[in-house]
Write a protein that holds these residues in place. Structure first.
Motif, PDB file in Angstrom:
ATOM      1  N   ARG A  28      42.229  33.285  30.750  1.00  0.00           N
ATOM      2  CA  ARG A  28      43.697  33.751  31.180  1.00  0.00           C
ATOM      3  C   ARG A  28      44.173  35.528  30.408  1.00  0.00           C
ATOM      4  NH1 ARG A  28      46.266  27.810  30.773  1.00  0.00           N
ATOM      5  NH2 ARG A  28      44.996  27.975  29.162  1.00  0.00           N
TER       6      ARG A  28
ATOM      7  N   THR B  23      42.359  33.355  38.171  1.00  0.00           N
ATOM      8  CA  THR B  23      43.003  32.653  37.080  1.00  0.00           C
ATOM      9  C   THR B  23      44.619  33.167  37.238  1.00  0.00           C
ATOM     10  OG1 THR B  23      43.021  31.878  34.381  1.00  0.00           O
ATOM     11  CG2 THR B  23      42.124  33.939  35.422  1.00  0.00           C
TER      12      THR B  23
ATOM     13  N   ASP C  65      51.191  31.862  32.492  1.00  0.00           N
ATOM     14  CA  ASP C  65      50.389  30.453  33.320  1.00  0.00           C
ATOM     15  C   ASP C  65      51.967  30.887  34.179  1.00  0.00           C
ATOM     16  OD1 ASP C  65      48.486  29.979  32.068  1.00  0.00           O
ATOM     17  OD2 ASP C  65      50.085  29.142  30.419  1.00  0.00           O
TER      18      ASP C  65
END
Length: 224
Positions: free
Chosen positions: A17, A137, A142
């Motif tokens: 990430r 990703t 997130d």
């Protein structure tokens, strides 16, 4: 903010990430992405009624749509799922994603098999061509909420690179269209494609069940 892209470093131990830029950064321009068969639009307003989005849907015949949220709160077994999305794969159709909130990275292979990382943020729309090696990703926050678009009934099945042959029909189609020869073929945007016939009607956003094999999977949501 708009789409930005760069060549990735070779560090496979760091969190996927992270940005993974080379030092110094090797940025990739929009034309180079288009030469690889990608289509990108920037600075839409992030809503499903954005005029540019509606025109793209009409011009390209994207008759199906849904909205998904990919984040720990919405996606069960999030950490395992986000790792599965990061496995290199192709699809047998275009992959179309319109970012409505949050951010994420699509990684694609260039003509020399190097990874290019493409960051999408709110208002960006990206179309990955059938047969291109890629992965996805989220970034370190997130969270991303996207609209998925498709022509006709959606098929999200990924085919991982390590289990398909190089003479896979979708892969061969991609290579012959965009990688064959000394120069890369370019794909025109809708206003340059006279042969495309617009769809006169667009159905409303449709929530659907999400399966474990979905690409850029998440929880389908009905909120606007």
């Amino acid at each position: 903010m708009g789409i930005s892209a760069w060549y990735m470093d070779d560090d496979e131990t760091a969190d996927q990430r992270l940005p993974h830029q080379t030092v110094p950064p090797q940025m990739v321009d929009k034309e180079s992405l288009e030469n690889l068969g990608l289509l990108v639009w920037e600075n839409l307003d992030g809503t499903e009624n954005d005029p540019t989005l509606l025109k793209i849907r009409k011009d390209r015949g994207y008759s199906y749509s849904d909205m998904i949220a990919c984040c720990p709160d919405k996606l069960p077994n999030y950490e395992a799922k986000i790792k599965s999305f990061y496995e290199e794969h192709i699809h047998y159709d275009e992959e179309i994603r319109y970012c409505m909130d949050g951010a994420g990275y699509f990684d694609v292979r260039d003509k020399d098999d190097r990874w290019i990382r493409i960051k999408i943020t709110k208002g960006d729309l990206i179309v990955l061509p059938e047969g291109i090696y890629h992965r996805y990703t989220n970034d370190v926050n997130d969270y991303v909420r996207v609209q998925r678009l498709f022509v006709g009934e959606p098929v999200w099945t990924p085919y991982n690179r390590d289990i398909i042959p190089e003479d896979n029909p979708s892969r061969v189609k991609y290579v012959n269209t965009f990688l064959a020869g000394d120069s890369l073929a370019k794909r025109s945007k809708p206003n340059d494609k006279e042969e495309e016939k617009p769809n006169d009607s667009l159905p409303s956003t449709t929530p659907v069940a999400v399966t474990a094999n979905d690409s850029l999977n998440g929880t389908v949501i009905a909120d606007k």
